[in-house]
Design an enzyme around this catalytic site. Structure first.
Site, short mmCIF file in Angstrom:
data_model
loop_
_atom_site.label_atom_id
_atom_site.label_comp_id
_atom_site.label_asym_id
_atom_site.label_seq_id
_atom_site.Cartn_x
_atom_site.Cartn_y
_atom_site.Cartn_z
N TRP B 316 0.84 -1.21 0.00
CA TRP B 316 0.00 0.00 0.00
C TRP B 316 0.87 1.25 0.00
O TRP B 316 0.52 2.27 -0.60
CB TRP B 316 -0.91 0.00 1.24
CG TRP B 316 -1.77 1.23 1.34
CD1 TRP B 316 -3.00 1.41 0.80
CD2 TRP B 316 -1.45 2.47 2.01
NE1 TRP B 316 -3.47 2.67 1.08
CE2 TRP B 316 -2.53 3.35 1.82
CE3 TRP B 316 -0.35 2.91 2.75
CZ2 TRP B 316 -2.56 4.63 2.35
CZ3 TRP B 316 -0.37 4.20 3.26
CH2 TRP B 316 -1.47 5.04 3.07
N HIS B 317 2.02 1.15 0.64
CA HIS B 317 2.88 2.33 0.75
C HIS B 317 3.57 2.68 -0.57
O HIS B 317 4.05 3.81 -0.72
CB HIS B 317 3.93 2.14 1.84
CG HIS B 317 3.37 2.33 3.22
ND1 HIS B 317 2.71 1.33 3.89
CD2 HIS B 317 3.36 3.41 4.03
CE1 HIS B 317 2.33 1.80 5.07
NE2 HIS B 317 2.70 3.04 5.18
N GLY B 318 3.64 1.77 -1.49
CA GLY B 318 4.27 2.13 -2.75
C GLY B 318 4.43 0.94 -3.67
O GLY B 318 4.46 -0.20 -3.23
#
Lengths: 443, 464
Positions: B316-318
């Site tokens: 989700w962060h990247g």
């Protein structure tokens, strides 16, 4: 009572400041920063969609914010108050990464100066050392990163084997020449980094030992103190290093016309805001080869249009002094010289390469100067269509240490921008922006 | 637009307050807030506003469709379709290039790599709409029938670009009716001022050191400097994101909304699991309620569920493998902690705290470096380095020492040491009330001081 006061103070500030901004007289020029302040951006569908309008509004508010100079001075006081300096320690300013400012340039020189600022902002951040009003980045690259650069240069050498010689001429950082013994480490670090480029080049790519040549002249001031570029004398010794590799006899300095510009305060002051830097402006001595030249630059108005330009822009002064060379950065510049030897070169460069490229006019009939950050031309096509003999990577070290900029250079071989094979004789009015200037004749 | 900009603070915010408070009519206020939120979103990247509006309107319709067909297969179809469409958009826009790169390692693809830039806030608003339709499907909330109100809920500028991930259940009543008084506005002012200070005075200063110690000088660092750099990144990340959350919560209060807390003294945690109960709380709750529990939670395959959740949290962060690795790292640590509970319970608190801090700070290296070569070099260099200490390191330390002391003070969980019932806290709170307006004013002016001539202050989490 306290609650109401809390809200009242806040509302007073956030409503008061914009009112002052709207009412106050707007300055158009920042004396401190030696630049024109932003104007209200033009609003239209294109500028809005691209985000340029919004960025322009941000810049306008920033440039005309009430009490701006006092706030900037206050920020300097804050940064100086975050800690203390050890006795006899040099001053260090940490520069954060910044975004590009979009402001309107009204002249070619202003546009060039803004690009230099972009150049600085893309590459220079972190600690800057200030000694006697001169700013030095605290670093020296690394051998590990330099291999990526060598690999990219070697790929070009492989592609152009038997057709074009490929040279690497990377400039060290000014940190290599800090005149204080305890910072000698940076000299060694620069040397290691650049030597590693040389040792890892392959496929016949040629290494110009710029560091060694510059290091022979550490008694001279090779870089500006107030700007992130090298001085013309530094670029000259890089040119000497190139000539040694390329088999040319470098033109001695005394065989060129020497000129001087005073009071240059460049990018390093704009970012450090240190008063000692401002109080120590640079003097720029530069040398003009006695060769007839003419030049056109492409890209500002579309890649199928060009403007006449000059190799030396002697009128550049103040913060734009470094734009003397080629008028600053442009995506693509074509120089024709009075040297009728049929030799052609292409220089792949960032702004460090500008002061270097001008010395090449003594050795080539034609020189293409490609700024890898802005050019849309396919470099291989350009080299083959023009039968170019030598290709020279003349960039500052930061450009050779970043995967981002290395990939930009690599992509020059892959991109498919509009290429103009034979441009120098315009035939229709719509293909040229008519800024007629005389060719740069110096004899 | 970002909160920490002069344009926002001195033009957008006053104008939005004027228009919002120009009428007492709630619908009018919602329309004004929606328009200002769309202007806020479209400020730098107008092209992505259509995607955000499409998402909001699609899920507005799906919410009503699901509610109208509650209990039937159509409702299930509706929620499934909504989740698929929302996740597909997220995958296409956020992970398209990443997927392309990975597949093309196996063999060339017949089309070009997607070159979309990441639409700002897509990770946040996608999770918000998913939680909305799932909650409507579960019957936890009523579907919003007014499209303006729903668009406002999704697009509220206070949370749009970097969270917190606000659940509709939190705001459903406030969307329709808000209580606004000077007490709430004063709380909002205080919270916003603190958040702005954290971002501009702490995170940005740390960020400049991160640039030096983790980018410019990456290959010339001694181990000490490596640890210093990674500690600075830990400071930057926390104060950047929690500063943003503080500002979001404060701004919400100025307009009559209450957002839940997103951080609770994370660096005071005594285990990795504890850390993530205190860090980005709204994201943790989303994964708990919509992934972990549906997978079986603690009841079955708990270890698998933990690992899946943390792998997804990482991604989700990247769109990069380092984030997946970072998530997996925490998943594994959570599982280990689960089996080590008895040992941890007997371990002295300061040791638990130290162990947690070291693991968290270390994890930042995985989080920071998208390039695996750089990551492995940096991590290796943390433990064994041939590089001598750079001459400027001591200068960097001394020239930031007061600032570092301030950072340490701000990381101490004062509100846990002096709880709300503590007489010391009550005494000092009463005294502080007299100076609070002046302190907040000073924080705003100091932040402004650093914002002038520094126009671009992106928040780290707006890129996720």
């Amino acid at each position: 009572m306290s609650r109401n006061l809390n809200s009242a103070f806040f509302l007073l500030v956030i409503f008061g400041m914009p009112l002052v901004l709207l009412i106050a007289k707007k300055e158009v020029f920042s004396v401190d920063e030696k630049r024109k302040l932003a104007t209200i951006p033009e609003f239209n569908y294109t500028t809005y969609l691209s985000g340029k309008w919004a960025k322009g509004v941000d810049d306008y508010i920033d440039d005309h914010f009430p009490f701006r100079n006092s706030f900037i001075q206050g920020a300097s006081v804050f940064h100086a108050s975050k800690g203390f300096m050890l006795e006899n320690a040099e001053k260090v300013v940490v520069i954060p990464k910044r975004a590009k400012k979009i402001a309107k340039a009204s002249t070619e020189e202003e546009a060039a100066a803004m690009k230099f600022l972009d150049d600085f902002e893309e590459e220079y951040s972190g600690s800057m050392l200030i000694i006697d009003g001169c700013v030095y980045p605290m670093g020296g690259g690394s051998p590990k990163m330099s291999k990526s650069f060598s690999k990219m240069v070697s790929e070009y050498a492989e592609e152009l084997k038997g057709e074009t010689r490929v040279f690497s001429a990377v400039a060290p950082l000014s940190s290599a020449f800090i005149p204080v013994e305890k910072y000698r480490k940076y000299n060694e670090q620069n040397q290691r980094t650049l030597a590693a480029i040389g040792s890892s080049l392959s496929n016949g790519a040629l290494f110009c030992d710029v560091f060694t040549e510059l290091n022979k002249h550490v008694d001279k001031k090779l870089y500006f103190g107030t700007d992130h570029h090298w001085k013309p004398i530094g670029a000259y010794y890089a040119y000497v290093a190139f000539c040694k590799t390329a088999g040319f006899a470098p033109v001695p300095l005394d065989k060129m016309d020497k000129k001087v510009k005073y009071n240059f305060v460049g990018t390093m002051y704009q970012h450090t805001r240190d008063p000692s830097v401002k109080a120590n402006p640079d003097t720029m001595e530069y040398w003009v080869p006695k060769v007839e030249t003419s030049a056109v630059r492409y890209g500002e108005y579309g890649f199928n249009k060009y403007t006449n330009t000059k190799v030396f822009h002697h009128g550049c002064s103040g913060g734009n002094t470094y734009s003397t060379f080629l008028g600053g950065d442009a995506p693509l510049i074509r120089i024709k010289t009075g040297v009728k030897n049929g030799k052609k070169a292409v220089v792949i460069k960032n702004s460090m390469g500008n002061a270097f490229s001008v010395f090449l006019v003594s050795h080539y009939q034609e020189i293409w100067v490609v700024d890898f950050r802005y050019s849309k031309q396919n470099l291989i096509e350009l080299i083959r269509a023009n039968n170019i003999n030598d290709m020279i990577f003349a960039v500052g070290m930061y450009a050779a240490m970043s995967n981002g900029t290395i990939n930009m250079m690599r992509n020059l071989a892959k991109q498919h921008g509009v290429y103009i094979p034979k441009p120098a004789s315009p035939t229709t009015n719509d293909s040229i922006i008519t800024i007629q200037e005389p060719a740069d004749t110096l004899n | 637009m970002v909160f920490s900009s002069l344009t926002f603070l001195y033009f957008f915010l006053p104008l939005s307050l004027i228009f919002h408070y120009a009428s007492r009519n709630n619908l009018y206020r919602n329309i004004a807030l929606t328009i200002f939120s769309l202007i806020f979103y479209a400020w730098a990247e107008p092209m992505w506003i259509y995607l955000m509006i499409f998402t909001a309107m699609f899920d507005y319709g799906m919410g009503i469709f699901i509610e109208n067909n509650r209990g039937s297969a159509k409702a299930k179809l509706g929620v499934t379709l909504s989740v698929i469409v929302n996740l597909s958009l997220l995958v296409a826009y956020k992970y398209g290039g990443f997927i392309y790169d990975n597949i093309s390692m196996i063999g060339p693809l017949p089309f070009d790599r997607p070159t979309n830039t990441l639409p700002v806030g897509i990770s946040f608003y996608t999770f918000m709409v998913i939680s909305y339709v799932v909650d409507v499907y579960r019957g936890d909330v009523k579907a919003q029938r007014n499209p303006i109100n729903f668009l406002m809920f999704i697009s509220l500028f206070q949370h749009l670009v970097a969270g917190p991930i606000v659940r509709y259940s939190q705001l459903s009543e406030q969307v329709n009716r808000r209580t606004i008084d000077w007490n709430r506005i004063s709380q909002g002012v205080t919270r916003f001022s603190i958040g702005l200070f954290k971002k501009v005075v702490i995170a940005n200063v740390a960020g400049a050191l991160v640039d030096k110690y983790m980018v410019t000088e990456l290959y010339n660092l001694s181990s000490y400097e490596g640890w210093f750099g990674i500690a600075m990144f830990s400071i930057q990340l926390y104060f950047d994101f929690s500063g943003y959350s503080d500002m979001a919560i404060g701004l919400a209060k100025l307009f009559g909304f209450d957002f839940d807390e997103n951080f609770k003294n994370p660096y005071a945690a005594i285990s990795v699991a504890d850390f993530y109960r205190r860090w980005h709380i709204s994201l943790g709750r989303f994964f708990r309620d919509y992934v972990y529990i549906p997978l079986g939670g603690n009841r079955k395959f708990q270890n698998r569920n933990i690992l899946i959740v943390w792998f997804l949290t990482g991604l989700w962060h990247g769109a990069s493998w380092n984030f997946a690795l970072w998530g997996t790292y925490f998943g594994v640590l959570m599982v280990i902690e689960k089996y080590s509970k008895k040992v941890l319970d007997r371990t002295p608190r300061f040791l638990k705290h130290s162990y947690t801090l070291v693991l968290i700070v270390f994890s930042r290296a995985i989080f920071y470096f998208v390039d695996f070569d750089q990551m492995t070099y940096f991590i290796g260099n943390l433990f064994v380095s041939d590089n001598p200490i750079n001459p400027g390191f001591l200068t960097d330390l001394t020239s930031h020492v007061y600032w570092l002391i301030l950072v340490l003070i701000l990381c101490i969980p004062w509100d846990e040491i002096y709880t709300a019932e503590s007489s010391t806290r009550l005494k000092w709170t009463a005294r502080y009330a007299y100076v609070q307006p002046a302190v907040n004013l000073a924080l705003i002016l100091l932040s402004t001081l650093l914002l002038v001539n520094s126009t671009f202050n992106p928040f780290l989490y707006t890129r996720f």
